[in-house]
Design a protein around this motif. Structure first.
Motif, PDB file in Angstrom:
ATOM      1  N   GLN A  37      -9.724  29.428 153.163  1.00 39.72           N
ATOM      2  CA  GLN A  37     -11.157  29.683 153.243  1.00 39.72           C
ATOM      3  C   GLN A  37     -11.853  28.524 153.937  1.00 39.72           C
ATOM      4  O   GLN A  37     -11.588  27.357 153.656  1.00 39.72           O
ATOM      5  N   THR A  71     -14.012  32.881 156.977  1.00 42.41           N
ATOM      6  CA  THR A  71     -15.352  32.629 156.462  1.00 42.41           C
ATOM      7  C   THR A  71     -15.427  33.140 155.039  1.00 42.41           C
ATOM      8  O   THR A  71     -14.538  33.845 154.548  1.00 42.41           O
ATOM      9  N   LYS A  73     -17.311  35.360 153.771  1.00 43.87           N
ATOM     10  CA  LYS A  73     -17.373  36.816 153.696  1.00 43.87           C
ATOM     11  C   LYS A  73     -15.992  37.426 153.914  1.00 43.87           C
ATOM     12  O   LYS A  73     -15.568  38.316 153.160  1.00 43.87           O
ATOM     13  N   ASP A  74     -15.260  36.948 154.953  1.00 40.40           N
ATOM     14  CA  ASP A  74     -13.917  37.477 155.218  1.00 40.40           C
ATOM     15  C   ASP A  74     -12.953  37.119 154.090  1.00 40.40           C
ATOM     16  O   ASP A  74     -12.044  37.900 153.750  1.00 40.40           O
ATOM     17  N   ALA A  76     -13.681  36.785 150.913  1.00 39.86           N
ATOM     18  CA  ALA A  76     -13.939  37.690 149.783  1.00 39.86           C
ATOM     19  C   ALA A  76     -13.337  39.069 150.039  1.00 39.86           C
ATOM     20  O   ALA A  76     -12.769  39.706 149.144  1.00 39.86           O
ATOM     21  N   SER A  77     -13.458  39.534 151.288  1.00 39.31           N
ATOM     22  CA  SER A  77     -12.866  40.838 151.625  1.00 39.31           C
ATOM     23  C   SER A  77     -11.343  40.808 151.494  1.00 39.31           C
ATOM     24  O   SER A  77     -10.715  41.770 151.017  1.00 39.31           O
TER      25      SER A  77
END
Length: 455
Positions: A37, A71, A73-74, A76-77
């Motif tokens: 991350q 990132t 967001k990525d 978390a996905s």
């Protein structure tokens, strides 16, 4: 399920749950997929004394310097995707466990049902056999019908053969017919005294006769074969031969006392009638088919007329020492094995018209007290009439013998002539014209009349 397998399954589920809910998803991303991350901190910039620092780009539009960094967001996905995959795997394992557990319970329930059904069948069988030992005729009749229904409800060949064996064993029990019953006859040795065994006391002879006739009818009802109806174009499978027909049954009626036995059209695997006493009126064995093994009538005693017309014996058949006190008709019988009539006694008329002896035919020391016909009979292999008596009344009109290799024994009656035909076959005829011995048409026995037994 064994304890070791259960422990392994539980551990597997715990590992999957740990990967799904705990830090397992992060470990998979970092150690399996090799991604991390992005912490959002820009790398440090070293100022050069000779060059002014470049203007850093806007943070929001700058991708991570390392392509392996995701990132927020990525990241978390990705974590959610790993957890979803783990959830799918856990669900599949749980479903597999449920299916296996359900199948095992179903198999256990099926076995329990089979054991219960088997116990029920055993109980019905035991009660029916116990009824056969009763001194009361209605109770014995009830036992016979109970066995009949039990075999009809359970299509197991082994169970049906057991029921046939029990009924045959009942018919082999000693039995003395009522002394005043018309047509009753006994051989030289009474059946009830053979082996030193007497008929069971306390049973009325007339009632016992009715029980035995019922037992015979139950047997013949399940042995009588009928060709199934023609298959129609819309039917997916051919029709059965008959819902009451039991195929592949064997009969052991050796020493049995049989009353007006009707086996016409029956089909059995093999049969043993050694020493059987065919009592009272007639015996009908027309169109009977013995499908596999041998058939034994050695020492059988027939008190009335008997018809074997159009019967088929696929194996050897023995009539050694048998006695026919009435007329005996073997018209159109197919003897595919050896036909053995050694020391057989024919007191009445005997007809072997249109018989096919496909293997050996032996009439050694046979006794014919009346006329006998071999009209249009066919002899394929060896044949012997050595020491047979009464053949001066034998009529071989149209009988033929197939050509055979050297060494095959053929002993014809002295009253017959053998003529060689152009096709290699032999034609048999009498050496002298038939002389009427006072018996009218019996001197030239033709096919026996339907139901008459005359030859």
């Amino acid at each position: 399920m064994k304890p070791v397998k259960l422990v392994l399954l539980v551990l597997s589920l715990l590992v999957v749950v740990g990967l799904m809910l705990g830090p397992g998803a992060v470990w998979v991303l970092e150690n399996v997929d090799g991604v991390t991350q992005d912490d959002g901190v820009a790398p440090a910039i070293t100022l050069s004394p000779t060059r002014p620092p470049a203007t850093p780009p806007a943070t929001a539009a700058t991708p991570p310097a390392n392509p392996k960094e995701l990132t927020a967001k990525d990241w978390a996905s990705a974590v959610a995707a790993v957890r979803g995959n783990m959830l799918a795997i856990a669900t599949g394992l749980a479903a597999l466990f449920v299916v296996r557990y359900t199948a095992r319970n179903a198999n256990t329930a099926r076995r329990t049902f089979q054991l219960g059904e088997r116990g029920h069948v055993t109980d019905r069988y035991g009660k029916a056999v116990e009824q056969l030992g009763s001194d009361q005729a209605p109770v014995r009749l009830g036992g016979l019908h109970a066995l009949d229904q039990l075999g009809q409800d359970n299509p197991s060949p082994a169970l049906r053969q057991t029921i046939v064996d029990v009924i045959c064993a009942y018919l082999r029990m000693p039995y003395t017919p009522p002394p005043d019953e018309p047509g009753t006859a006994e051989p030289a040795v009474p059946r009830a005294s053979i082996g030193g065994v007497s008929a069971r006391p306390g049973r009325d002879a007339r009632e016992e006769r009715h029980v035995r006739v019922t037992a015979q009818r139950i047997l013949t009802a399940h042995l009588r074969y009928q060709d199934p109806p023609a298959r129609r174009w819309w039917e997916r499978r051919p029709a059965d031969a008959g819902i009451r027909y039991w195929s592949g049954m064997s009969l052991d009626l050796s020493g049995a006392t049989l009353i007006d036995l009707d086996l016409s059209g029956c089909r059995v695997y093999d049969a043993d009638f050694r020493g059987a006493f065919f009592n009272l009126s007639d015996t009908d064995v027309r169109r009977m088919f013995f499908t596999r093994r041998d058939t034994d009538f050695r020492g059988a005693f027939f008190t009335g007329d008997v018809w074997f017309d159009e019967a088929t014996f696929t194996g050897d058949v023995w009539f050694d020492g048998a006695t026919f006190t009435g007329d005996a008709s073997f018209n159109a019988v197919k003897f595919r094995g050896n036909a053995l009539f050694f020391r057989t006694t024919f007191t009445g008329l005997a007809a072997f018209n249109a018989v096919e002896f496909e293997n050996g035919a032996t009439f050694v020391s046979a006794i014919f007290d009346s006329a006998v016909g071999f009209v249009e009979a066919t002899f394929t292999r060896g044949v012997s009439f050595n020491a047979a008596k009464g053949l001066e009344r034998a009529w071989p009109r149209g009988a033929r013998a197939a050509p055979v290799a050297d060494g095959v024994l053929r002993e014809w009656p002295r009253a017959w002539l053998v003529e060689q035909d152009a096709d290699g076959w032999q034609t048999l005829r009498r050496a002298e014209p038939e002389v009427d011995g006072g018996e009218g048409d019996a001197a030239d026995p033709g096919p026996a009349g339907e139901g008459s037994g005359s030859t």
